[in-house]
Design a protein around this motif. Structure first.
Motif, short mmCIF file in Angstrom:
data_model
loop_
_atom_site.label_atom_id
_atom_site.label_comp_id
_atom_site.label_asym_id
_atom_site.label_seq_id
_atom_site.Cartn_x
_atom_site.Cartn_y
_atom_site.Cartn_z
N PRO A 63 89.95 32.91 67.24
CA PRO A 63 90.22 31.63 66.56
C PRO A 63 88.99 30.86 66.11
O PRO A 63 89.10 29.96 65.29
CB PRO A 63 90.98 30.83 67.61
N ILE A 64 87.82 31.18 66.66
CA ILE A 64 86.61 30.40 66.33
C ILE A 64 85.42 31.35 66.33
O ILE A 64 85.41 32.33 67.09
CB ILE A 64 86.42 29.24 67.35
N CYS A 65 84.43 31.08 65.50
CA CYS A 65 83.26 31.97 65.45
C CYS A 65 81.98 31.13 65.34
O CYS A 65 81.84 30.32 64.44
CB CYS A 65 83.40 32.92 64.27
N ARG A 66 81.08 31.37 66.29
CA ARG A 66 79.82 30.64 66.36
C ARG A 66 78.84 31.24 65.35
O ARG A 66 78.78 32.47 65.18
CB ARG A 66 79.30 30.77 67.80
N TYR A 67 77.99 30.40 64.74
CA TYR A 67 77.11 30.83 63.65
C TYR A 67 76.02 29.78 63.48
O TYR A 67 76.31 28.59 63.71
CB TYR A 67 77.96 30.95 62.37
N PRO A 68 74.78 30.07 63.03
CA PRO A 68 74.23 31.35 62.59
C PRO A 68 73.39 32.04 63.67
O PRO A 68 72.80 33.06 63.39
CB PRO A 68 73.32 30.94 61.44
N GLY A 69 73.27 31.50 64.84
CA GLY A 69 72.56 32.13 65.96
C GLY A 69 72.91 31.39 67.21
O GLY A 69 73.58 30.35 67.12
N GLY A 70 72.49 31.96 68.31
CA GLY A 70 71.52 32.97 68.61
C GLY A 70 70.06 32.55 68.37
O GLY A 70 69.75 31.46 67.88
N ASN A 71 69.20 33.47 68.80
CA ASN A 71 67.76 33.24 68.69
C ASN A 71 67.35 32.92 67.24
O ASN A 71 66.39 32.20 67.01
CB ASN A 71 67.00 34.48 69.16
N PHE A 72 68.09 33.47 66.29
CA PHE A 72 67.78 33.25 64.88
C PHE A 72 67.74 31.77 64.53
O PHE A 72 66.91 31.32 63.73
CB PHE A 72 68.83 33.97 64.01
N VAL A 73 68.63 31.00 65.13
CA VAL A 73 68.78 29.61 64.69
C VAL A 73 67.53 28.77 65.02
O VAL A 73 67.27 27.76 64.37
CB VAL A 73 70.05 28.95 65.30
N SER A 74 66.74 29.24 65.98
CA SER A 74 65.63 28.41 66.46
C SER A 74 64.43 28.35 65.51
O SER A 74 63.46 27.64 65.80
CB SER A 74 65.18 28.89 67.85
N ALA A 75 64.49 29.13 64.40
CA ALA A 75 63.46 28.96 63.37
C ALA A 75 64.12 28.96 62.00
O ALA A 75 63.50 29.31 61.00
CB ALA A 75 62.42 30.08 63.48
N TYR A 76 65.37 28.55 61.97
CA TYR A 76 66.17 28.63 60.73
C TYR A 76 66.17 27.28 60.01
O TYR A 76 66.38 26.24 60.63
CB TYR A 76 67.60 29.02 61.09
N ASN A 77 65.95 27.35 58.69
CA ASN A 77 66.11 26.16 57.85
C ASN A 77 67.44 26.28 57.14
O ASN A 77 67.58 27.09 56.21
CB ASN A 77 65.01 26.08 56.78
N TRP A 78 68.41 25.48 57.50
CA TRP A 78 69.75 25.63 56.91
C TRP A 78 69.71 25.38 55.40
O TRP A 78 70.51 25.95 54.66
CB TRP A 78 70.75 24.70 57.61
N GLU A 79 68.75 24.57 54.94
CA GLU A 79 68.67 24.26 53.50
C GLU A 79 68.27 25.49 52.68
O GLU A 79 68.52 25.52 51.46
CB GLU A 79 67.63 23.16 53.22
N ASP A 80 67.66 26.50 53.33
CA ASP A 80 67.31 27.73 52.60
C ASP A 80 68.55 28.46 52.09
O ASP A 80 68.45 29.28 51.18
CB ASP A 80 66.55 28.71 53.52
N GLY A 81 69.69 28.19 52.71
CA GLY A 81 70.91 28.94 52.39
C GLY A 81 71.85 28.19 51.46
O GLY A 81 73.04 28.50 51.45
N ILE A 82 71.36 27.20 50.73
CA ILE A 82 72.23 26.50 49.77
C ILE A 82 71.63 26.58 48.36
O ILE A 82 70.45 26.87 48.20
CB ILE A 82 72.47 25.01 50.17
N GLY A 83 72.47 26.33 47.37
CA GLY A 83 72.00 26.39 45.98
C GLY A 83 72.09 27.80 45.43
O GLY A 83 72.53 28.73 46.12
N PRO A 84 71.65 27.99 44.16
CA PRO A 84 71.77 29.33 43.53
C PRO A 84 71.04 30.40 44.35
O PRO A 84 69.92 30.16 44.81
CB PRO A 84 71.06 29.13 42.17
N LYS A 85 71.69 31.53 44.50
CA LYS A 85 71.12 32.58 45.37
C LYS A 85 69.74 33.02 44.91
O LYS A 85 68.85 33.28 45.74
CB LYS A 85 72.07 33.78 45.43
#
Ligand code: AHR
Length: 502
Positions: A63-85
């Protein structure tokens, strides 16, 4: 070998939160890229999502899914994943030594989650970043419009907010491997300030603070005490993680490890109560066991990749191929969560696709169900309702991790609406069947019973692309109704689901 079990309709543990059957997807290996997202795949939809994988996730009913990490999230800029690919930057993911092109970000994940029928559980980066980026992310995701970030979301094609309720404040911040690792006091302070800011935006959010990465951490359980002292009033859950290993190939010891899991939950529950008492608080903080699974089949070989300097896109790492023995283990783990469902409200199998996961895919090829897919699916579909406090009388064995381990591992769930009681039972004895007498007190007369059995002569049997149905549930014939009781024969090393219609 004989066992007696009594279930009574009034002896309940808790109403199970359906999020007990949650899952997890991290930007790690092939979980996202060639896992859920593969634009060139024959089954891909217009957004590049693999519909064959979506079908398997729907069938799993998580029913629910955690995202985007994990260890990955600790150096992740969420703004990198928005806008034109084409404008999104390629970054070095420091956690998994991987190149990340950010072609999947919050919009793509949200779109996938909607199609897969899962609620999103999001994590913010409290490793390399902090409160400011977290509050912007929450504004982007949850605010209707008329502010900088919410209007940016609308400009990027999503008019209405997603309304995500459950947010993780960082990941495994007790671990020295974590980018931006902190002491308990430092992390507790940052998590509390972040929680206050997010609550100022929406007081109804459910916030999850990091507990220990596992119960062998040198800082455990003082970490939980310190972090909760800092955050207790402003958070709802404390997160725990545990992975299960069988390097020594000792099935009896391996299958006893859920006793350690149970102790871990018990100890952290005690710490929660201790801090609650100190604070004279009326509020109950719950446990979010948001990473758990068997993980050891590939650990050593992956080390070679992780120690190298070979930055690649989505390398095939953490691709454990599960066997029949792991079915028994996953069954025991889920039973532990059901029995502890008064304290554990959320639990997430780590992970969902390709990376230590119940679902495997081949790039350009098929997707299939690993052995552990089945106990998870059966529990998720039929383990909803009220967890029952069972009385179990069964012979035991001594293992390295615990003495007095019951050969029968069993959990029971009453679904009053559906008029059923379901038992999940694992026979941990490899040489003898278990003859179980199961009395049902005050449920009314059992009308019908079904038995679903998973067993294989070979504990090492696996489901692969070539032979995806090696280990699958079958109809069992070992259960019969005798008045208000059931009589069940559970073969050696077997998993059973017994459903009683009332
Ligand atoms: O699930 C794999 C990793 O295990 C996660 O990134 C991390 O949180 C944990 O150590």
């Amino acid at each position: 070998m004989r066992a007696r079990v009594t279930a009574h309709s009034r002896y309940a543990i808790a109403d199970i939160d359906k999020r007990l059957y949650g899952s997890f997807l991290e930007h790690l290996g092939r979980a996202v890229y060639t896992g859920i997202y593969e634009p060139d795949h024959p089954s891909a939809d217009a957004s590049g999502m693999r519909t064959d994988v979506i079908d398997l996730v729907r069938e799993l009913d998580t029913p629910i899914c955690r995202y985007p990490g994990g260890n990955f999230v600790s150096a992740y800029n969420w703004e990198d994943g928005i806008g034109p690919k084409e404008d999104r930057p390629t970054r070095l993911d420091l956690a998994w030594k991987t190149l990340e092109n950010n072609h999947v970000g919050i919009h793509e994940y949200a779109d996938w989650a909607e199609k897969a029928g899962v609620e999103m559980m999001l994590a913010v980066n409290l490793g390399s970043r902090g409160l400011d980026e977290a509050r912007s992310f929450v504004e982007y995701v949850n605010h209707p419009g008329g502010s900088y970030w919410s209007d940016m979301r609308r400009k990027n094609g999503r008019e209405s907010p997603w309304g995500v309720k459950t947010w993780c404040l960082g990941n495994e911040m007790d671990g020295p491997w974590q980018v931006g690792h902190k002491t308990a006091r430092e992390y507790g302070h940052l998590a509390n300030e972040t929680a206050k800011a997010l609550r100022a935006f929406d007081s109804d959010l459910e916030l999850v603070v990091c507990g220990s990465s596992h119960s062998d951490m040198p800082t455990y359980p003082q970490w939980e005490a310190t972090v909760l002292e800092e955050t207790y009033d402003n958070i709802d859950h404390i997160s725990l993680h545990m992975y299960f290993e069988n390097y020594e190939k000792n099935t009896a010891n391996f299958l006893a490890l859920p006793e350690k899991l149970d102790r871990y939950i018990g100890t952290v529950s005690g710490v929660i109560d201790f801090v609650k008492g100190k604070k004279r608080s009326k509020k109950d903080v719950k446990i979010s066991f948001d990473e758990w699974n068997v993980w050891y089949h590939t650990r050593k070989q992956d080390q070679v990749y992780l120690e190298g300097k070979d930055w690649k896109y989505w390398p095939p790492i953490l691709e454990d191929v599960y066997n029949f023995e792991d079915v028994l283990q996953v069954g025991c783990i889920l039973n532990t969560f059901i029995r502890r469902s008064d304290r554990v409200r959320i639990a997430c199998i780590a992970q969902l696709v390709n990376v230590i996961a119940p679902i495997m895919t081949e790039p350009g090829g098929p997707a299939w169900r690993q052995t552990i897919y089945y106990p998870f699916k059966l529990a998720s579909r039929h383990g909803r309702g009220t967890a029952l406090q069972l009385d179990v009388d069964c012979p035991t064995y001594d293992a390295d991790m615990a003495a007095g381990v019951s050969y029968l591992d069993i959990a029971g769930v009453h679904d009053a609406e559906a008029g059923s009681v379901t038992f999940f039972a694992i026979n941990r004895n490899g040489s003898e069947p278990l003859e179980v007498e199961l009395s049902l007190e005050r449920f009314g007369t059992p009308k019908e019973v079904s038995h679903t059995l998973i067993r294989h002569d070979d504990l090492e049997a696996r489901n692969t692309k070539e032979a995806p149905d090696t280990v699958v549930p079958q109809d069992g014939n070992g259960v019969s109704i005798e008045g208000n009781s059931l009589s069940a024969t559970l073969p050696p090393y077997s998993y059973s689901m017994i459903r009683v219609g009332l």
